[in-house]
Design an enzyme around this catalytic site. Structure first.
Site, mmCIF file in Angstrom:
data_model
loop_
_atom_site.group_PDB
_atom_site.id
_atom_site.type_symbol
_atom_site.label_atom_id
_atom_site.label_comp_id
_atom_site.label_asym_id
_atom_site.label_seq_id
_atom_site.Cartn_x
_atom_site.Cartn_y
_atom_site.Cartn_z
ATOM 1 N N LYS A 192 0.552 -1.267 -0.072
ATOM 2 C CA LYS A 192 0.026 -0.146 -0.232
ATOM 3 C C LYS A 192 1.101 1.139 -0.358
ATOM 4 O O LYS A 192 0.537 2.020 -1.098
ATOM 5 C CB LYS A 192 -0.757 -0.012 1.109
ATOM 6 C CG LYS A 192 -2.212 -0.905 1.192
ATOM 7 C CD LYS A 192 -2.956 -0.972 2.387
ATOM 8 C CE LYS A 192 -2.538 -0.608 3.781
ATOM 9 N NZ LYS A 192 -2.018 -1.879 4.300
ATOM 10 N N ARG A 220 -8.640 1.165 9.428
ATOM 11 C CA ARG A 220 -8.417 -0.756 10.279
ATOM 12 C C ARG A 220 -9.415 -1.065 10.628
ATOM 13 O O ARG A 220 -9.848 -2.585 11.151
ATOM 14 C CB ARG A 220 -6.476 -0.035 10.819
ATOM 15 C CG ARG A 220 -5.637 -0.536 9.975
ATOM 16 C CD ARG A 220 -4.736 -0.344 10.427
ATOM 17 N NE ARG A 220 -4.040 -1.317 10.682
ATOM 18 C CZ ARG A 220 -2.852 -0.545 9.701
ATOM 19 N NH1 ARG A 220 -2.733 0.093 9.912
ATOM 20 N NH2 ARG A 220 -1.349 -1.622 10.178
ATOM 21 N N ARG A 241 12.514 -11.516 3.596
ATOM 22 C CA ARG A 241 13.397 -9.873 4.218
ATOM 23 C C ARG A 241 13.800 -10.511 5.508
ATOM 24 O O ARG A 241 15.257 -9.763 5.679
ATOM 25 C CB ARG A 241 11.855 -9.247 3.838
ATOM 26 C CG ARG A 241 12.329 -8.235 2.540
ATOM 27 C CD ARG A 241 11.879 -7.329 2.529
ATOM 28 N NE ARG A 241 10.404 -7.256 1.621
ATOM 29 C CZ ARG A 241 8.835 -6.913 2.483
ATOM 30 N NH1 ARG A 241 9.383 -5.984 3.271
ATOM 31 N NH2 ARG A 241 8.444 -7.239 1.698
ATOM 32 N N ARG A 259 10.878 -3.572 14.054
ATOM 33 C CA ARG A 259 10.673 -4.658 14.902
ATOM 34 C C ARG A 259 9.155 -4.896 14.484
ATOM 35 O O ARG A 259 8.871 -5.987 15.295
ATOM 36 C CB ARG A 259 9.999 -3.339 16.528
ATOM 37 C CG ARG A 259 9.256 -4.111 17.290
ATOM 38 C CD ARG A 259 10.197 -5.473 18.277
ATOM 39 N NE ARG A 259 9.057 -6.039 19.451
ATOM 40 C CZ ARG A 259 9.124 -7.203 19.142
ATOM 41 N NH1 ARG A 259 9.368 -8.038 18.412
ATOM 42 N NH2 ARG A 259 8.090 -7.775 19.991
ATOM 43 N N ARG A 297 0.111 -9.266 13.387
ATOM 44 C CA ARG A 297 -0.212 -7.851 12.142
ATOM 45 C C ARG A 297 -1.241 -8.796 11.404
ATOM 46 O O ARG A 297 -2.495 -7.643 11.333
ATOM 47 C CB ARG A 297 0.906 -7.295 12.235
ATOM 48 C CG ARG A 297 1.353 -6.146 12.971
ATOM 49 C CD ARG A 297 2.641 -5.786 12.003
ATOM 50 N NE ARG A 297 2.977 -4.998 11.781
ATOM 51 C CZ ARG A 297 3.566 -3.970 10.145
ATOM 52 N NH1 ARG A 297 4.353 -4.976 10.063
ATOM 53 N NH2 ARG A 297 2.764 -3.116 9.609
HETATM 54 P P1 AMP Z 1 1.402 0.558 9.286
HETATM 55 O O1 AMP Z 1 2.441 0.949 9.110
HETATM 56 O O2 AMP Z 1 0.325 1.085 8.783
HETATM 57 O O3 AMP Z 1 1.154 -0.827 9.143
HETATM 58 O O4 AMP Z 1 1.028 1.019 11.102
HETATM 59 C C1 AMP Z 1 2.242 0.304 11.701
HETATM 60 C C2 AMP Z 1 0.895 -0.130 13.324
HETATM 61 O O5 AMP Z 1 0.562 0.942 13.880
HETATM 62 C C3 AMP Z 1 0.012 -1.167 13.689
HETATM 63 O O6 AMP Z 1 0.798 -2.193 13.417
HETATM 64 C C4 AMP Z 1 -0.837 -0.365 14.275
HETATM 65 O O7 AMP Z 1 -0.866 -1.056 15.440
HETATM 66 C C5 AMP Z 1 -0.613 0.798 14.372
HETATM 67 N N1 AMP Z 1 -1.973 1.774 13.233
HETATM 68 C C6 AMP Z 1 -1.420 2.420 12.350
HETATM 69 N N2 AMP Z 1 -2.761 2.471 12.320
HETATM 70 C C7 AMP Z 1 -3.446 1.910 12.193
HETATM 71 C C8 AMP Z 1 -5.323 2.612 12.592
HETATM 72 N N3 AMP Z 1 -5.730 2.611 11.809
HETATM 73 N N4 AMP Z 1 -5.441 1.816 13.538
HETATM 74 C C9 AMP Z 1 -4.873 1.313 15.064
HETATM 75 N N5 AMP Z 1 -4.300 1.432 14.734
HETATM 76 C C10 AMP Z 1 -3.092 1.890 13.858
#
Ligand code: AMP
Length: 194
Positions: A13, A88, A127, A140, A150
């Site tokens: 994305k 999300r 990776r 991490r 995740r």
């Molecule tokens: P991402 O880089 O989008 O995968 O986000 C990294 C982490 O940030 C996720 O694993 C969540 O812990 C938190 N996070 C990001 N966006 C959201 C969201 N819209 N709702 C809840 N947690 C989020």
């Protein structure tokens, strides 16, 4: 133009969002990036979010909704924005509807990245092993165990967000396992009618 990119972590994305930004002159709003910045800066939000993010779980709806609502008001969002990693949960999607309605704004498209989660996991594990072999750090939350959490969070809370948008007629699916340029082409096709 205002659009949403939906899909599991590691689906590409972020990469595609950057391409849409370059092509359409809109801004990318990644809640993940904003939260990582808050953690780096040691803000109140960052302090609350850090442990949850490190564990691969979702930060509370209240926090991310607040962040997005404020961010959308910034002048650089006037031409449009691409939401990457938000919403999300269905509660976030409902809140976004309310926020946009209050501001008199409309969504133009929602793009769903379809992926094969087994292959995605293999890619992430590959990776991580490569980085380790080179002595490079693995982010991490890209650690394979955290990545699995995740994915579970995605399947539990986020997978139902696409059906939420299917009802609006704004949803288009793209093949997230296709080569990067092909995904870009599919997204461009979906945005042609916007
Ligand atoms: P991402 O880089 O989008 O995968 O986000 C990294 C982490 O940030 C996720 O694993 C969540 O812990 C938190 N996070 C990001 N966006 C959201 C969201 N819209 N709702 C809840 N947690 C989020």
């Amino acid at each position: 133009m205002r659009l949403i990119l939906l899909g599991p972590p590691g689906a590409g994305k972020g990469t595609q969002a950057q391409r849409v930004v370059a092509r359409h002159g809109i801004v990318q709003l990644s809640t993940g990036d904003m939260l990582r910045e808050a953690v780096r800066d040691g803000t109140a939000v960052g302090l609350k979010a850090k442990a949850v993010m490190d564990a691969g779980q979702l930060v509370s709806d209240e926090i991310v909704i607040g962040i997005i609502s404020e961010r959308i008001d910034q002048p650089d969002c006037a031409r449009g924005f691409i939401l990457d990693g938000f919403p999300r949960t269905v509660a976030q999607a409902e809140a976004l509807d309310r926020i946009l309605a209050e501001k008199g704004l409309k969504l133009d498209a929602v793009i769903e990245f379809k992926v094969d989660q087994t292959r995605l996991l293999e890619r992430i594990m590959g990776r991580a092993a490569e980085a380790k072999a080179k002595g490079e750090p693995v982010r991490r939350d890209d650690d394979p165990e955290v990545f699995k959490t995740r994915l579970e969070a995605f399947n539990r809370d986020t997978a139902i967000v696409a059906p939420y948008y299917a009802k609006t007629g704004l949803l288009t699916a793209v093949d997230g396992m296709a080569p990067v340029d092909e995904v870009t082409r599919q997204i461009a096709g979906a945005l042609e009618t916007v």
